[in-house]
Design an enzyme around this catalytic site. Sequence first.
Site, PDB file in Angstrom:
ATOM      1  N   SER A 122     -20.177  37.325 -23.235  1.00 30.39           N
ATOM      2  CA  SER A 122     -19.480  38.417 -23.932  1.00 30.39           C
ATOM      3  C   SER A 122     -19.662  38.427 -25.444  1.00 30.39           C
ATOM      4  O   SER A 122     -19.215  39.372 -26.102  1.00 30.39           O
ATOM      5  CB  SER A 122     -17.985  38.377 -23.605  1.00 30.39           C
ATOM      6  OG  SER A 122     -17.758  38.820 -22.286  1.00 30.39           O
ATOM      7  N   LYS A 129     -21.051  41.550 -26.888  1.00 34.86           N
ATOM      8  CA  LYS A 129     -20.217  42.699 -27.219  1.00 34.86           C
ATOM      9  C   LYS A 129     -20.159  42.959 -28.731  1.00 34.86           C
ATOM     10  O   LYS A 129     -19.764  44.042 -29.154  1.00 34.86           O
ATOM     11  CB  LYS A 129     -18.795  42.500 -26.670  1.00 34.86           C
ATOM     12  CG  LYS A 129     -18.678  42.582 -25.147  1.00 34.86           C
ATOM     13  CD  LYS A 129     -17.224  42.462 -24.715  1.00 34.86           C
ATOM     14  CE  LYS A 129     -17.047  42.709 -23.212  1.00 34.86           C
ATOM     15  NZ  LYS A 129     -17.380  41.548 -22.392  1.00 34.86           N
ATOM     16  N   SER A 139     -11.821  40.944 -24.141  1.00 35.01           N
ATOM     17  CA  SER A 139     -13.199  40.986 -23.664  1.00 35.01           C
ATOM     18  C   SER A 139     -13.307  41.863 -22.419  1.00 35.01           C
ATOM     19  O   SER A 139     -14.052  41.558 -21.484  1.00 35.01           O
ATOM     20  CB  SER A 139     -13.712  39.570 -23.358  1.00 35.01           C
ATOM     21  OG  SER A 139     -15.112  39.560 -23.320  1.00 35.01           O
TER      22      SER A 139
END
Length: 367
Positions: free
Chosen positions: A79, A82, A134
Site C-alpha cells: 500500500s 498509494k 489504507s
Amino acid sequence: MRLLLTACATTALVVAQPLAATAVGQGPVGGELMTAKPAVVTAGPTPPTVQAAAYVVADIDTGQVLLAKAPHAKMRPASTLKTLTALVLLPRLKKTDQVTGTDADANIVGSKVGVSPGLRYSVDLLFQGMFLASGNDAVHALCEHDDGGTAGTIQRMNAKAKELGALDTHVTDPTGLDADGQVSSAYDLALFAQAGLGRPDFAKYASTKFTNFPLTTKGTYQVANQNKLLFKYDGALGVKTGYTTLARNTFVGAARRDGHTLVVTMLNAPHGITEDASTLLTWTFRNYDKLSPVGSLVKPVAPPKEATGPSDGKPQAAGPIPPSRRTADKQIRTVNSFFVSTPVWFWAAPPVLLLGLFLKRPRRRRH
C-alpha cells in the site's frame, strides 16, 4: 581503392559504437552508488542495522540521499504505492464532489475503510479513508470517479512515475495489492514522498491521526491512521504504511527536526518496521552534520502538455492518437530498435569482407 575500403570499414565501426553505448544507459538514477545491490551505502559513521531488505533515508528539502540499502531493488510495494495513486488523483478530483459507493467498491480485496453501496461520500473523506485506513475500497471509488476509471488511473500512474524519474516502478493495481508485474523501489518511494509532501493536501492527509467515517445505518465510527510513527515519533509527518503476504511490511515515513525534513522508505521487512524507521531517522538526525550524500533524488521532468478543451471544472480526458501518427511512431520505433539492437559486426562485416576479397584477388603477372 585499398585506402577507400579501409576507411569504410573504420567508419562502420565508429558509427556502430555509439549505438551500442547508448543502449547500455547512463548509470543508476540518482548516482553511481544508487544500485540494486544489497550492501548498505553510507559516507560517515556506521549506521544501525535494520531488518528491511531495502531502504533509503533522504533529505527531501535538499534532495540528498544520506543512507541507502539496495535503493533500486525492484520489490512489491504493497500500500505504499498509494502515495503515487494520491499524486495522480489529488490534482484531478474536486474535494467537495460526492461519490456514491458501489458493490464493486465494497467487494474489493484487501484492507477497507467501509465504503458501502448506496451511501454518499465526499472525495475529501475518501482520501482520508485511503491514507488513514489504507482503504482499497476508497481507492476504487476515487479511481472510478475520475475519467477513464481504474484503467485510466493506472495509465496516469505509470506516466507520473516516469515524470518523477521513478523508473523502477510499474503499476498494475492502484491499491498496491500483489498484482503481477507490480513493482517499485525504496528510491522511487522516496521520490513519491518528496513530491507528495510538497502538496499541502497530500501532507495534510498523510499527517491526519483520526477521522470519522459513516456507518451503514446511523452515526459514525472513528478511523485511526495506521502509520504508528505519527503517535510515537517527535516531529513525525506520517505518510504511508503497507503490508501484503508477498511484499511483507513496507513503509514510507517522514519527520522534521532541527530544520531538516527526512524521509525514510523501507521495503520487504519482517516486523518491527516502525521501530526500525524510528532508529534510522534518529541516527540520521543525530549524525546529519557528519554525513556526506551518497546520491540524490532526481528532479522531475516537465510533463507533456495536455490538449485544452472547454473549461467546465472537470478533468479533460486526452483524445485518441490519430492512426497516421500511431503508424509513424511505430515505424520510428522499429527503425530505432533495429539500429540499436543490431550488433556491431553486422555493420562492420560487409566492408571488411570486401577489403579481404580485394586484397586476395589474383594479380596479373608482368611479362
